[in-house]
Design an enzyme around this catalytic site. Structure first.
Site, PDB file in Angstrom:
ATOM      1  N   THR A  35      16.019   7.770   2.039  1.00 58.85           N
ATOM      2  CA  THR A  35      16.532   7.105   0.830  1.00 58.85           C
ATOM      3  C   THR A  35      15.382   6.556  -0.026  1.00 58.85           C
ATOM      4  O   THR A  35      15.616   5.917  -1.050  1.00 58.85           O
ATOM      5  CB  THR A  35      17.459   5.926   1.227  1.00 58.85           C
ATOM      6  OG1 THR A  35      16.692   5.049   2.079  1.00 58.85           O
ATOM      7  CG2 THR A  35      18.681   6.400   1.979  1.00 58.85           C
ATOM      8  N   GLY A  36      14.163   6.810   0.394  1.00 56.30           N
ATOM      9  CA  GLY A  36      13.008   6.175  -0.248  1.00 56.30           C
ATOM     10  C   GLY A  36      12.427   6.959  -1.419  1.00 56.30           C
ATOM     11  O   GLY A  36      12.889   8.050  -1.779  1.00 56.30           O
ATOM     12  N   ASP A  37      11.367   6.369  -1.976  1.00 62.44           N
ATOM     13  CA  ASP A  37      10.743   6.886  -3.203  1.00 62.44           C
ATOM     14  C   ASP A  37      10.041   8.235  -2.973  1.00 62.44           C
ATOM     15  O   ASP A  37      10.190   9.170  -3.759  1.00 62.44           O
ATOM     16  CB  ASP A  37       9.728   5.821  -3.670  1.00 62.44           C
ATOM     17  CG  ASP A  37       9.013   6.229  -4.922  1.00 62.44           C
ATOM     18  OD1 ASP A  37       9.683   6.314  -5.960  1.00 62.44           O
ATOM     19  OD2 ASP A  37       7.802   6.502  -4.861  1.00 62.44           O
ATOM     20  N   ALA A  39      10.505  10.485  -0.700  1.00 56.91           N
ATOM     21  CA  ALA A  39      11.455  11.562  -0.403  1.00 56.91           C
ATOM     22  C   ALA A  39      12.016  12.127  -1.703  1.00 56.91           C
ATOM     23  O   ALA A  39      12.044  13.341  -1.911  1.00 56.91           O
ATOM     24  CB  ALA A  39      12.573  11.039   0.490  1.00 56.91           C
ATOM     25  N   LYS A  40      12.410  11.225  -2.585  1.00 58.00           N
ATOM     26  CA  LYS A  40      13.070  11.722  -3.801  1.00 58.00           C
ATOM     27  C   LYS A  40      12.071  12.377  -4.767  1.00 58.00           C
ATOM     28  O   LYS A  40      12.377  13.363  -5.404  1.00 58.00           O
ATOM     29  CB  LYS A  40      13.900  10.615  -4.452  1.00 58.00           C
ATOM     30  CG  LYS A  40      13.211   9.777  -5.466  1.00 58.00           C
ATOM     31  CD  LYS A  40      14.127   8.782  -6.138  1.00 58.00           C
ATOM     32  CE  LYS A  40      13.209   7.757  -6.785  1.00 58.00           C
ATOM     33  NZ  LYS A  40      13.724   6.461  -6.940  1.00 58.00           N
ATOM     34  N   ARG A  67      18.572   3.059   6.527  1.00 51.07           N
ATOM     35  CA  ARG A  67      19.530   2.040   6.990  1.00 51.07           C
ATOM     36  C   ARG A  67      20.822   2.074   6.175  1.00 51.07           C
ATOM     37  O   ARG A  67      21.861   1.635   6.622  1.00 51.07           O
ATOM     38  CB  ARG A  67      18.917   0.640   6.851  1.00 51.07           C
ATOM     39  CG  ARG A  67      17.993   0.266   7.984  1.00 51.07           C
ATOM     40  CD  ARG A  67      17.241  -0.980   7.632  1.00 51.07           C
ATOM     41  NE  ARG A  67      16.562  -0.816   6.337  1.00 51.07           N
ATOM     42  CZ  ARG A  67      15.806  -1.726   5.764  1.00 51.07           C
ATOM     43  NH1 ARG A  67      15.623  -2.885   6.349  1.00 51.07           N
ATOM     44  NH2 ARG A  67      15.219  -1.492   4.608  1.00 51.07           N
ATOM     45  N   VAL A 111      15.450   1.989  12.412  1.00 51.60           N
ATOM     46  CA  VAL A 111      14.465   2.604  13.317  1.00 51.60           C
ATOM     47  C   VAL A 111      14.136   1.721  14.526  1.00 51.60           C
ATOM     48  O   VAL A 111      13.615   2.210  15.526  1.00 51.60           O
ATOM     49  CB  VAL A 111      13.162   2.989  12.577  1.00 51.60           C
ATOM     50  CG1 VAL A 111      13.420   4.061  11.551  1.00 51.60           C
ATOM     51  CG2 VAL A 111      12.494   1.778  11.968  1.00 51.60           C
ATOM     52  N   LYS A 173       0.182   8.783   4.830  1.00 54.44           N
ATOM     53  CA  LYS A 173      -0.842   7.744   4.766  1.00 54.44           C
ATOM     54  C   LYS A 173      -0.171   6.406   4.469  1.00 54.44           C
ATOM     55  O   LYS A 173       0.952   6.416   3.971  1.00 54.44           O
ATOM     56  CB  LYS A 173      -1.882   8.081   3.705  1.00 54.44           C
ATOM     57  CG  LYS A 173      -1.286   8.203   2.305  1.00 54.44           C
ATOM     58  CD  LYS A 173      -2.320   8.236   1.249  1.00 54.44           C
ATOM     59  CE  LYS A 173      -2.832   6.852   0.919  1.00 54.44           C
ATOM     60  NZ  LYS A 173      -3.242   6.693  -0.477  1.00 54.44           N
ATOM     61  N   ASP A 202      -2.549  14.423   3.948  1.00 58.34           N
ATOM     62  CA  ASP A 202      -3.401  13.911   2.888  1.00 58.34           C
ATOM     63  C   ASP A 202      -3.085  14.839   1.728  1.00 58.34           C
ATOM     64  O   ASP A 202      -3.498  16.002   1.734  1.00 58.34           O
ATOM     65  CB  ASP A 202      -4.886  14.007   3.270  1.00 58.34           C
ATOM     66  CG  ASP A 202      -5.753  13.402   2.195  1.00 58.34           C
ATOM     67  OD1 ASP A 202      -5.588  13.784   1.032  1.00 58.34           O
ATOM     68  OD2 ASP A 202      -6.594  12.540   2.512  1.00 58.34           O
ATOM     69  N   HIS A 203      -2.321  14.354   0.752  1.00 57.18           N
ATOM     70  CA  HIS A 203      -1.784  15.312  -0.213  1.00 57.18           C
ATOM     71  C   HIS A 203      -2.875  15.980  -1.061  1.00 57.18           C
ATOM     72  O   HIS A 203      -2.645  17.027  -1.644  1.00 57.18           O
ATOM     73  CB  HIS A 203      -0.658  14.701  -1.064  1.00 57.18           C
ATOM     74  CG  HIS A 203      -1.121  13.822  -2.177  1.00 57.18           C
ATOM     75  ND1 HIS A 203      -1.468  12.507  -2.003  1.00 57.18           N
ATOM     76  CD2 HIS A 203      -1.288  14.065  -3.499  1.00 57.18           C
ATOM     77  CE1 HIS A 203      -1.820  11.985  -3.168  1.00 57.18           C
ATOM     78  NE2 HIS A 203      -1.725  12.917  -4.090  1.00 57.18           N
ATOM     79  N   HIS A 265      -8.616  10.595   0.538  1.00 58.07           N
ATOM     80  CA  HIS A 265      -8.688  11.708  -0.418  1.00 58.07           C
ATOM     81  C   HIS A 265     -10.125  12.090  -0.812  1.00 58.07           C
ATOM     82  O   HIS A 265     -10.476  13.263  -0.852  1.00 58.07           O
ATOM     83  CB  HIS A 265      -7.912  11.375  -1.689  1.00 58.07           C
ATOM     84  CG  HIS A 265      -6.492  10.942  -1.439  1.00 58.07           C
ATOM     85  ND1 HIS A 265      -5.688  11.519  -0.486  1.00 58.07           N
ATOM     86  CD2 HIS A 265      -5.728   9.982  -2.026  1.00 58.07           C
ATOM     87  CE1 HIS A 265      -4.491  10.946  -0.503  1.00 58.07           C
ATOM     88  NE2 HIS A 265      -4.500   9.998  -1.422  1.00 58.07           N
TER      89      HIS A 265
END
Ligand SMILES: NC(=O)C1=CN([C@@H]2O[C@H](COP(=O)(O)OP(=O)(O)OC[C@H]3O[C@@H](n4cnc5c(N)ncnc54)[C@H](OP(=O)(O)O)[C@@H]3O)[C@@H](O)[C@H]2O)C=CC1
Ligand SMILES: O=C1O[C@H](COP(=O)(O)O)[C@@H](O)[C@H](O)[C@H]1O
Length: 508
Positions: A35-37, A39-40, A67, A111, A173, A202-203, A265
């Site tokens: 539900t987080g940033d 992920a979206k 949750r 969790v 990270k 590490d994107h 990075h």
């Protein structure tokens, strides 16, 4: 479905080759933090783009966790919305969209709640049975790092990790806050997952031009011949950003540019630029060579930090003509904060290829432009040949644009017939078509799905990076060096220019 694609199956293939045709094992993608940033913004678009490109396994399911008390339907609507906003691809194919959303399921889980994992195991096993997915499980931890330990030990204890298929773990990270905490975290992780099962994101390693660095040298004899201290005078790595601290004050004020960007990075880009590979590279070779680079870095003593590192913090200024506040005026930043929003450093590699070639790195928030760029500056012995100094040549430069544009530019000298045949620097440019360039998360998720950890950070790389950075952290904490102010919208403090000027160079 094809057979198991364990890491050893890909180990002999080129780390940089196109493996689109490889058939991937069916898998359950278990996403903590669904539900987080992150992920979206990154994970759903990446998975969907892979799906459109037929780079997902033939059969897969996504189990999102958080949750919030969401139904599958609410979750699917959330995923669809995120694709509408963040996918670089068209979302008009409703058939494909429905097909993708159909495999997205949601289960609520705190969790820290041990019992919740038994329920999760049931959910996953039912999915596996229903869809005939062998017990291959890819766990993605897109949650705050404080939860990594509890999640991995619960995965182990609940039996979620003891499947008949393979298991892999992707973690985000930051990996630790300093050397000690990273070591403690790794020790805990290794009780539940083997190193070869851990994929530390590490994107920057997923950016196509970073993945291309090794090829630039090894696939071009002209650069291969020149890639050493005999011909290169210095290397510059810049990752500048125009954004400020945004909504992440609580994280960033404890982290600073040194932990947020340099430890991961920038040092990863340095390793990728400096490593030397035999022609037949493999996962193991790439990682070994990166480790070799880190082992060859001249360690900084705390007292060396002041002469090799510049730290800065932005003041108010203008970005693209708009006024912006200084760091300490940003919401939720302490008035007394000495946090670094800019760092530049001179890094020396003591091996036979690079000794005598300084690598300069710099990164900062609220700078003039958003750019990630690597510049290789070649030595310029020709100037001495010109008696008339006005006819001097500029150094040859290879500029590698990592993002937001992807491309190269090679600066050479040429006579300009329109200017009295004077020698002038000209550039040969190549730039990729941005629309078709895959996002970092797409490339990385695809690699994790097929079991190729080449472009993920191995523990040894992470540990050596923290070791190199540790004296800088301590010097910052003890205030052993000035905190230079720089105007928002500039390229950082003047002291960062002087760092190069004292060696006879300038930032490119
Ligand atoms: N966002 C970004 O751009 C980037 C993020 N990262 C890293 O990715 C990770 C995730 O970041 P981000 O998505 O921004 O964080 P968010 O705060 O947006 O999301 C956190 C997620 O964790 C879940 N969560 C929090 N507490 C619990 C709990 N007790 N039990 C179960 N789930 C919980 C939340 O779900 P719910 O609220 O439903 O419980 C939510 O889905 C972090 O490690 C971050 O450092 C790395 C690079 C960039
Ligand atoms: O990891 C991070 O990276 C971003 C910059 O990434 P980019 O791909 O846009 O160059 C940075 O803004 C953020 O602070 C940091 O956590």
């Amino acid at each position: 479905m094809g057979g198991l694609t364990a890491p050893q199956d890909v180990k002999n293939q080129s780390a940089l080759g196109d493996l689109k045709t490889l058939e991937l094992d069916s898998v359950t993608f278990v996403l903590f933090g669904a539900t987080g940033d992150l992920a979206k913004r990154k994970i759903y678009p990446a998975l969907y783009n892979l799906f459109l490109d037929e780079k997902m396994p033939h059969t897969f399911s996504i189990v999102g966790l958080g949750r919030r008390d969401w139904s599958d339907h609410t979750f699917q609507a959330h995923v669809e919305k995120s694709l509408q906003i963040f996918s670089r691809r068209s979302i008009n194919d409703s058939y494909k969209m429905e097909e993708f959303l159909r495999v997205c399921h949601y289960s609520s889980l705190d969790v820290k709640d041990k019992k919740g994992y038994d329920k999760l195991l049931d959910v996953i096993q039912n999915q596996e049975k229903e869809m005939s997915i062998p017990e291959n499980r890819l766990f993605y931890l897109s949650v705050s790092p404080e939860f990594i330990d509890v999640i991995t030990s619960n995965i182990k204890e609940s039996g979620l990790g003891s499947s008949k298929g393979w298991k892999r773990l992707i973690i985000e990270k930051p990996f630790g806050h300093d050397l000690k905490s990273a070591q403690v975290l790794n020790e805990k992780l290794s009780q539940a997952f083997e190193e070869k099962e851990i994929y530390r994101i590490d994107h920057y390693l997923g950016k196509p031009m970073v993945q291309n660095l090794e090829a630039i040298e090894s696939a071009n004899p002209v650069f291969q011949a020149l890639w050493s201290n005999q011909y290169i005078s210095n290397v510059q790595i810049t990752a500048s950003e125009t954004v400020g601290v945004e909504q992440r004050a609580s994280y960033y004020d404890q982290t600073g540019a040194i932990r947020d960007m340099v430890q991961n990075h920038l040092l990863q880009m340095l390793m990728m630029t400096a490593m030397h590979l035999p022609k037949q590279e493999s996962v193991k070779d790439v990682r070994q060579e990166k480790v070799r680079v880190m082992e060859s870095l001249r360690p900084l003593q705390k007292e060396d930090v002041v002469s090799n590192v510049v730290r800065g913090q932005y003041d108010h200024g203008e970005i693209y003509g708009e006024p912006v506040v200084g760091y300490k005026e940003e919401p939720e930043i302490r008035d007394s904060s000495t946090n670094d929003t800019f760092v530049s450093a001179r890094v020396l590699i003591e091996d036979s290829f690079w000794s005598g070639v300084p690598f300069y790195i710099r990164t900062g928030k609220r700078m003039k432009e958003k750019t990630t760029r690597i510049v290789i500056e070649f030595k310029n012995p020709l100037n001495e040949l010109y008696i008339d100094k006005s006819e001097g040549t500029s150094p040859n430069l290879l500029m590698i644009e990592v993002s937001p544009n992807s491309g190269y530019s090679l600066q050479i000298n040429s006579k300009n017939p329109l200017n009295g045949n004077k020698l002038e620097p000209v550039a040969i440019n190549f730039s990729s078509n941005q629309e078709n360039v895959p996002e970092a998360y797409e490339l990385l998720l695809y690699d994790a799905l097929r079991g190729d950890p080449t472009f993920f950070a191995h523990w040894k790389e992470v540990e050596l990076s923290w070791k190199w950075v540790q004296p800088i952290l301590e010097a910052f904490e003890e205030n052993n060096l000035p905190l230079h102010r720089y105007r928002a919208g500039s390229m950082g403090p003047e002291a960062a220019n002087q760092l190069l000027e004292m060696d006879g160079f300038k930032w490119r």
